[in-house]
Design a protein around this motif. Structure first.
Motif, PDB file in Angstrom:
ATOM      1  N   VAL A  20      75.352  55.793  88.617  1.00  0.00           N
ATOM      2  CA  VAL A  20      74.479  57.097  89.202  1.00  0.00           C
ATOM      3  C   VAL A  20      74.421  56.793  90.708  1.00  0.00           C
ATOM      4  O   VAL A  20      73.949  55.593  91.139  1.00  0.00           O
ATOM      5  CB  VAL A  20      73.402  57.418  88.737  1.00  0.00           C
ATOM      6  CG1 VAL A  20      72.567  58.476  89.373  1.00  0.00           C
ATOM      7  CG2 VAL A  20      73.695  57.894  87.046  1.00  0.00           C
ATOM      8  N   HIS A  55      75.650  60.110  81.095  1.00  0.00           N
ATOM      9  CA  HIS A  55      75.569  59.813  82.271  1.00  0.00           C
ATOM     10  C   HIS A  55      74.407  60.726  83.041  1.00  0.00           C
ATOM     11  O   HIS A  55      73.719  60.415  83.893  1.00  0.00           O
ATOM     12  CB  HIS A  55      76.955  60.112  83.050  1.00  0.00           C
ATOM     13  CG  HIS A  55      77.397  61.458  82.869  1.00  0.00           C
ATOM     14  ND1 HIS A  55      76.909  62.526  83.600  1.00  0.00           N
ATOM     15  CD2 HIS A  55      78.137  62.164  81.995  1.00  0.00           C
ATOM     16  CE1 HIS A  55      77.529  63.530  83.222  1.00  0.00           C
ATOM     17  NE2 HIS A  55      78.460  63.473  82.414  1.00  0.00           N
ATOM     18  N   THR A  56      74.356  61.710  82.298  1.00  0.00           N
ATOM     19  CA  THR A  56      73.193  62.763  82.800  1.00  0.00           C
ATOM     20  C   THR A  56      71.804  62.386  82.693  1.00  0.00           C
ATOM     21  O   THR A  56      70.652  62.376  83.537  1.00  0.00           O
ATOM     22  CB  THR A  56      73.269  64.173  81.885  1.00  0.00           C
ATOM     23  OG1 THR A  56      74.638  64.894  82.444  1.00  0.00           O
ATOM     24  CG2 THR A  56      72.185  65.095  82.472  1.00  0.00           C
ATOM     25  N   ALA A  70      71.233  59.056  82.387  1.00  0.00           N
ATOM     26  CA  ALA A  70      70.960  58.168  83.225  1.00  0.00           C
ATOM     27  C   ALA A  70      70.826  58.582  84.834  1.00  0.00           C
ATOM     28  O   ALA A  70      69.765  57.954  85.469  1.00  0.00           O
ATOM     29  CB  ALA A  70      72.378  57.316  83.579  1.00  0.00           C
ATOM     30  N   GLU A  71      71.165  59.707  85.203  1.00  0.00           N
ATOM     31  CA  GLU A  71      70.919  60.315  86.417  1.00  0.00           C
ATOM     32  C   GLU A  71      69.512  60.694  86.347  1.00  0.00           C
ATOM     33  O   GLU A  71      68.639  60.603  87.413  1.00  0.00           O
ATOM     34  CB  GLU A  71      71.816  61.557  86.808  1.00  0.00           C
ATOM     35  CG  GLU A  71      71.451  62.044  87.940  1.00  0.00           C
ATOM     36  CD  GLU A  71      72.209  63.493  88.351  1.00  0.00           C
ATOM     37  OE1 GLU A  71      72.094  64.061  89.305  1.00  0.00           O
ATOM     38  OE2 GLU A  71      73.326  63.907  87.524  1.00  0.00           O
ATOM     39  N   ALA A  92      76.070  53.606  82.331  1.00  0.00           N
ATOM     40  CA  ALA A  92      76.277  54.829  83.152  1.00  0.00           C
ATOM     41  C   ALA A  92      75.195  55.150  84.357  1.00  0.00           C
ATOM     42  O   ALA A  92      75.357  55.602  85.161  1.00  0.00           O
ATOM     43  CB  ALA A  92      75.862  55.973  82.132  1.00  0.00           C
TER      44      ALA A  92
END
Length: 368
Positions: A34, A278-279, A281-282, A30
């Protein structure tokens, strides 16, 4: 590609949370998806407007202790209780934290009759802190933006009179200003409108950045997205100029739903659960670009009080302390000497306690 720093942070977080290998693989994948944030394009050019710079401490290079408090929403009594809980202030309500730094992450205003008093208290506290080498900073939240834009939907009926008293010596001038600039506004709103309009006496005093960093901590009201990083320094300058009446409204910094003062990507839904992979990871990409270890956000009331997520990389500190929400009076404390993060909250009797065990909720992640 994922930077080595981000990979290291993810792997270290996985060890703390005892993640299985498949979960680490998912997060690394993930992170690779990004949008890339070039740290060298942002730093060091952005470090000046983003980093809170203080005079050096004598005989030590250790960072100062950092205290962070979330949304106040006008409840000055709850704010005072929170700061006394963490020993930021003494029994007399005056600054007692020496050369420490205290950051209020925005949303001082609205939802309570005493919101002007809450801001004036923070102003007094800043003067007291600076007198002994400390610092008090507040950030711009979405409710500061709304008030400066003349949007009073969340203003309580009793919150107009304090502004009348504040501007009483200039009553005639205030009436003339209102007649010229907001002729259709109700008469009882004139003083608040005049004081909080960009360039107004309170707006100028309240001018504050949307984000700042100190000693490896990135503080912001809503959150910093990967797409924000390269703009943060400029947005800070533009937002403060607008609040002082010295520049146009920076719409990208304040007016968009994913702006730093509005996004809830790291803090929703407020029940202590962790954001999607994914958040997280961001978040790692943002921290890598800003050279920080953690992000601290407010904006979304947390049912469980201050809590962290994404391997301890984001702390959510809006505890809903205002009486409208009925949350706890709580402060985040980051030790300058050890880097330890702990929370301080008042119990029903007003006594304070430290909870070093409120770590990450990633242990209970149920992603599959």
């Amino acid at each position: 590609p994922v930077s080595q720093v981000v990979q290291h942070r993810i792997i270290m977080a996985s060890r703390c949370a005892a993640w299985p290998p498949w979960r680490v693989t998912l997060i690394l994948a993930a992170a690779a998806a990004v949008p890339h944030v070039n740290a060298h394009a942002v730093m060091p050019a952005a470090v000046g407007p983003l980093e809170l710079r203080l005079p050096p401490r004598p005989r030590t290079t250790t960072p100062r202790d950092l205290f962070a408090v979330g949304d106040v929403h006008g409840d000055v009594r709850a704010l005072k209780r929170a700061l006394a809980t963490a020993r930021v202030t003494g029994e007399d309500g005056r600054w007692a934290a020496g050369d420490a730094v205290m950051v209020q992450t925005g949303d001082i205003l609205d939802r309570h009759d005493d919101d002007l008093d809450a801001f004036l208290f923070l102003r007094r506290l800043r003067r007291q802190a600076r007198a002994v080498g400390g610092e008090v900073v507040w950030l711009t939240g979405n409710h500061e933006y709304l008030n400066l834009a003349g949007e009073f939907t969340y203003v309580t009926p009793g919150a107009y009179a304090p502004f009348d008293r504040l501007l009483r010596p200039w009553r005639q001038r205030t009436a003339e200003w209102a007649a010229e600039h907001v002729p259709d506004a109700p008469t009882h709103q004139a003083s608040r409108l005049a004081a909080l309009a960009p360039g107004g006496v309170v707006a100028r005093a309240m001018a504050a950045p949307v984000a700042l960093t100190y000693a490896g901590t990135l503080l912001v009201h809503g959150g910093v997205r990967a797409s924000h990083v390269e703009h943060l320094a400029r947005w800070n300058t533009e937002v403060m100029a607008w609040m002082r009446g010295e520049g146009p409204l920076p719409a990208l910094a304040l007016g968009r739903s994913d702006a730093p003062i509005w996004t809830r990507v790291y803090s929703q839904p407020g029940d202590g659960t962790t954001p999607p992979l994914h958040t997280c990871a961001e978040l790692e990409a943002v921290l890598d670009a800003t050279r920080c270890e953690r992000m601290v956000v407010g904006h979304t009331p947390q049912e469980t009080g201050c809590n962290c997520a994404c391997g301890g990389r984001v702390w959510r500190i809006d505890t809903g302390m205002s009486e409208l929400y009925g949350g706890t009076a709580e402060v985040l404390h980051i030790s300058g000497e050890t880097g330890e993060v702990r929370t301080c909250r008042a119990d029903a009797t007003g006594h304070w306690s430290v909870d070093p065990g409120k770590r990450d909720v990633l242990d209970s992640m149920s992603h599959s």
